[in-house]
Motif scaffolding. Structure first.
Motif, PDB file in Angstrom:
ATOM      1  N   SER A  97      -1.673  -2.551 -10.318  1.00 21.88           N
ATOM      2  CA  SER A  97      -0.701  -3.388 -11.015  1.00 21.88           C
ATOM      3  C   SER A  97       0.180  -2.557 -11.928  1.00 21.88           C
ATOM      4  O   SER A  97       1.397  -2.757 -12.004  1.00 21.88           O
ATOM      5  CB  SER A  97      -1.442  -4.454 -11.828  1.00 21.88           C
ATOM      6  OG  SER A  97      -0.543  -5.190 -12.628  1.00 21.88           O
ATOM      7  N   GLU A  98      -0.423  -1.603 -12.619  1.00 19.11           N
ATOM      8  CA  GLU A  98       0.342  -0.743 -13.513  1.00 19.11           C
ATOM      9  C   GLU A  98       1.333   0.112 -12.732  1.00 19.11           C
ATOM     10  O   GLU A  98       2.473   0.322 -13.183  1.00 19.11           O
ATOM     11  CB  GLU A  98      -0.609   0.140 -14.318  1.00 19.11           C
ATOM     12  CG  GLU A  98      -1.442  -0.646 -15.338  1.00 19.11           C
ATOM     13  CD  GLU A  98      -2.575   0.181 -15.922  1.00 19.11           C
ATOM     14  OE1 GLU A  98      -3.267  -0.337 -16.818  1.00 19.11           O
ATOM     15  OE2 GLU A  98      -2.766   1.337 -15.461  1.00 19.11           O
ATOM     16  N   ARG A  99       0.931   0.582 -11.552  1.00 17.99           N
ATOM     17  CA  ARG A  99       1.854   1.387 -10.738  1.00 17.99           C
ATOM     18  C   ARG A  99       3.039   0.552 -10.281  1.00 17.99           C
ATOM     19  O   ARG A  99       4.177   1.029 -10.250  1.00 17.99           O
ATOM     20  CB  ARG A  99       1.112   1.982  -9.538  1.00 17.99           C
ATOM     21  CG  ARG A  99       0.123   3.077  -9.889  1.00 17.99           C
ATOM     22  CD  ARG A  99      -0.294   3.860  -8.659  1.00 17.99           C
ATOM     23  NE  ARG A  99      -0.997   3.041  -7.691  1.00 17.99           N
ATOM     24  CZ  ARG A  99      -2.316   2.850  -7.677  1.00 17.99           C
ATOM     25  NH1 ARG A  99      -3.060   3.427  -8.622  1.00 17.99           N
ATOM     26  NH2 ARG A  99      -2.886   2.111  -6.763  1.00 17.99           N
ATOM     27  N   VAL A 100       2.775  -0.691  -9.909  1.00 11.41           N
ATOM     28  CA  VAL A 100       3.857  -1.583  -9.498  1.00 11.41           C
ATOM     29  C   VAL A 100       4.825  -1.808 -10.648  1.00 11.41           C
ATOM     30  O   VAL A 100       6.050  -1.720 -10.486  1.00 11.41           O
ATOM     31  CB  VAL A 100       3.293  -2.927  -9.000  1.00 11.41           C
ATOM     32  CG1 VAL A 100       4.412  -3.949  -8.822  1.00 11.41           C
ATOM     33  CG2 VAL A 100       2.548  -2.748  -7.671  1.00 11.41           C
ATOM     34  N   GLU A 101       4.280  -2.097 -11.835  1.00  8.16           N
ATOM     35  CA  GLU A 101       5.135  -2.364 -12.993  1.00  8.16           C
ATOM     36  C   GLU A 101       5.952  -1.140 -13.378  1.00  8.16           C
ATOM     37  O   GLU A 101       7.125  -1.245 -13.747  1.00  8.16           O
ATOM     38  CB  GLU A 101       4.282  -2.826 -14.180  1.00  8.16           C
ATOM     39  CG  GLU A 101       3.739  -4.238 -14.042  1.00  8.16           C
ATOM     40  CD  GLU A 101       4.856  -5.274 -13.928  1.00  8.16           C
ATOM     41  OE1 GLU A 101       5.842  -5.164 -14.666  1.00  8.16           O
ATOM     42  OE2 GLU A 101       4.730  -6.167 -13.078  1.00  8.16           O
ATOM     43  N   GLU A 102       5.350   0.031 -13.313  1.00  7.82           N
ATOM     44  CA  GLU A 102       6.067   1.259 -13.654  1.00  7.82           C
ATOM     45  C   GLU A 102       7.215   1.510 -12.675  1.00  7.82           C
ATOM     46  O   GLU A 102       8.329   1.864 -13.077  1.00  7.82           O
ATOM     47  CB  GLU A 102       5.096   2.446 -13.646  1.00  7.82           C
ATOM     48  CG  GLU A 102       5.752   3.765 -14.022  1.00  7.82           C
ATOM     49  CD  GLU A 102       4.772   4.932 -14.021  1.00  7.82           C
ATOM     50  OE1 GLU A 102       5.219   6.064 -14.233  1.00  7.82           O
ATOM     51  OE2 GLU A 102       3.563   4.683 -13.800  1.00  7.82           O
ATOM     52  N   CYS A 103       6.956   1.299 -11.392  1.00  7.59           N
ATOM     53  CA  CYS A 103       7.987   1.486 -10.375  1.00  7.59           C
ATOM     54  C   CYS A 103       9.107   0.464 -10.561  1.00  7.59           C
ATOM     55  O   CYS A 103      10.295   0.782 -10.438  1.00  7.59           O
ATOM     56  CB  CYS A 103       7.373   1.363  -8.981  1.00  7.59           C
ATOM     57  SG  CYS A 103       8.519   1.706  -7.614  1.00  7.59           S
ATOM     58  N   LYS A 104       8.736  -0.773 -10.880  1.00  9.33           N
ATOM     59  CA  LYS A 104       9.733  -1.823 -11.077  1.00  9.33           C
ATOM     60  C   LYS A 104      10.626  -1.519 -12.278  1.00  9.33           C
ATOM     61  O   LYS A 104      11.847  -1.702 -12.214  1.00  9.33           O
ATOM     62  CB  LYS A 104       9.027  -3.166 -11.260  1.00  9.33           C
ATOM     63  CG  LYS A 104       9.985  -4.347 -11.294  1.00  9.33           C
ATOM     64  CD  LYS A 104       9.244  -5.668 -11.288  1.00  9.33           C
ATOM     65  CE  LYS A 104       8.534  -5.925 -12.586  1.00  9.33           C
ATOM     66  NZ  LYS A 104       7.969  -7.289 -12.656  1.00  9.33           N
TER      67      LYS A 104
END
Length: 338
Positions: A97-104
């Motif tokens: 989830s953190e990787r998704v948010e960082e990429c977003k």
């Protein structure tokens, strides 16, 4: 009787459907909508759908699962933490989830610093693919056709092509005239500023994800200004949502196109207002069907969608027509609990 050529027919249809671009720029000054502060409900993750999306804004994952750890250790993959409801959450899910948010966040920053009218950006396209892959791997931002999150008002923040291509009318027009559409588009695209300026663009979607088939309405609005902004209009294309196409697609039928909110007509006072409100829209979908049956139906493919952000592609041109949208407000569409 002289039979009109296909080229002549396409030119006439294009000019009538897009009269707001060249002949009848008709709209009130449009102010860029500001993104309101959205007080989101606290998102709880428990266990059920690896899709990570669902009813309304809050969502719950509902089936316990583990993702492999970077070390490959079974112990690391199965170590768990506990949420406020004492449901076990694998740490690997939280890190995904953190990787998704960082990429977003990185993608949104790129879009904000990239001029919308500039079109294609290789750097943004790479980041879009990264987010799509991360979301698919982790089960976030998926199943947009059924989650209910598509409903609402959206503003365009990135377009891989001309801003007008975000309208399904152009997708349908290309289907009706596959051999000449690029040439025709090129004519209007080549008109320089300030003779023609395009943007911003918004979409308003209202779908009932609980219906079978999924149904609803879809309205695309693109501001077009000419003569240095002296005359503006809102090119409005209205569509019917016919059905879902898989978990992330919507089949749309283009119904009509009309330049609305004319600044020129508004200068005429009450008479102009009457003309603007009572003039019928151009039946662009019907006209396209006469040229090529089935051309008025297109598929909107949304590869990522959450509470504030979505990525959409034209099914016929998945690599060429790529658009990033930011939510302005939520809609009232019904949601299917996954």
């Amino acid at each position: 009787m002289v039979k009109k050529s296909s080229s002549t027919t396409s030119n006439n249809l294009y000019l009538r459907g897009l009269c707001c671009l060249l002949i009848l720029p008709l709209t009130t000054p449009f102010t860029q909508p500001s993104l309101p502060i959205i007080n989101r409900p606290t998102s709880t993750i428990s266990h059920d759908s690896p899709l990570g999306l669902t009813s309304g804004v809050s969502f719950r994952l509902q089936r316990s699962f583990s993702l492999p750890s970077s070390s490959g250790s079974d112990d690391a993959a199965t170590s768990q933490t506990t949420d406020e409801n004492n449901n076990d959450i694998p740490p690997s899910v939280l890190s995904a989830s953190e990787r998704v948010e960082e990429c977003k966040r990185a993608l949104l920053q790129m879009c904000d610093t990239h001029a919308l009218e500039s079109g294609y950006s290789a750097e943004i396209q790479r980041k879009i693919r990264d987010l799509e892959q991360l979301g698919e791997d982790a089960g976030f931002g998926q199943a947009s056709s059924l989650s209910g999150l598509l409903s609402g008002e959206w503003e365009l923040i990135y377009a891989s092509d001309d801003i007008t291509r975000s309208s399904p009318f152009f997708w349908a027009f290309r289907r009706a005239f596959p051999d000449t559409s690029d040439q025709i588009f090129g004519i209007t695209d080549a008109i320089p500023a300030p003779l023609k300026e395009v943007g911003p663009a918004t979409q308003t979607i209202d779908i009932d994800s609980t219906a079978r088939p999924v149904t609803g309405t879809f309205v695309s609005r693109v501001k077009v200004a000419t003569l240095g902004g002296a005359a503006t209009s809102m090119m409005t294309t209205r569509c019917t949502v016919l059905a879902a196409d898989g978990l992330d697609g919507l089949r749309l039928r283009v119904d009509s196109t009309k330049p609305e909110d004319s600044t020129v007509l508004k200068k005429l006072g009450p008479l102009g207002e009457l003309v603007n409100s009572s003039s019928p829209p151009f039946p662009s979908g019907e006209a396209l069907e006469r040229v090529a049956p089935g051309s008025s139906e297109v598929i909107l493919r949304t590869t990522y969608c959450d509470e504030g952000f979505r990525i959409t592609r034209n099914e016929d041109r998945l690599e060429e027509d790529v658009f990033v949208w930011r939510r302005v407000k939520f809609g009232s569409g019904n949601t299917l609990s996954l």
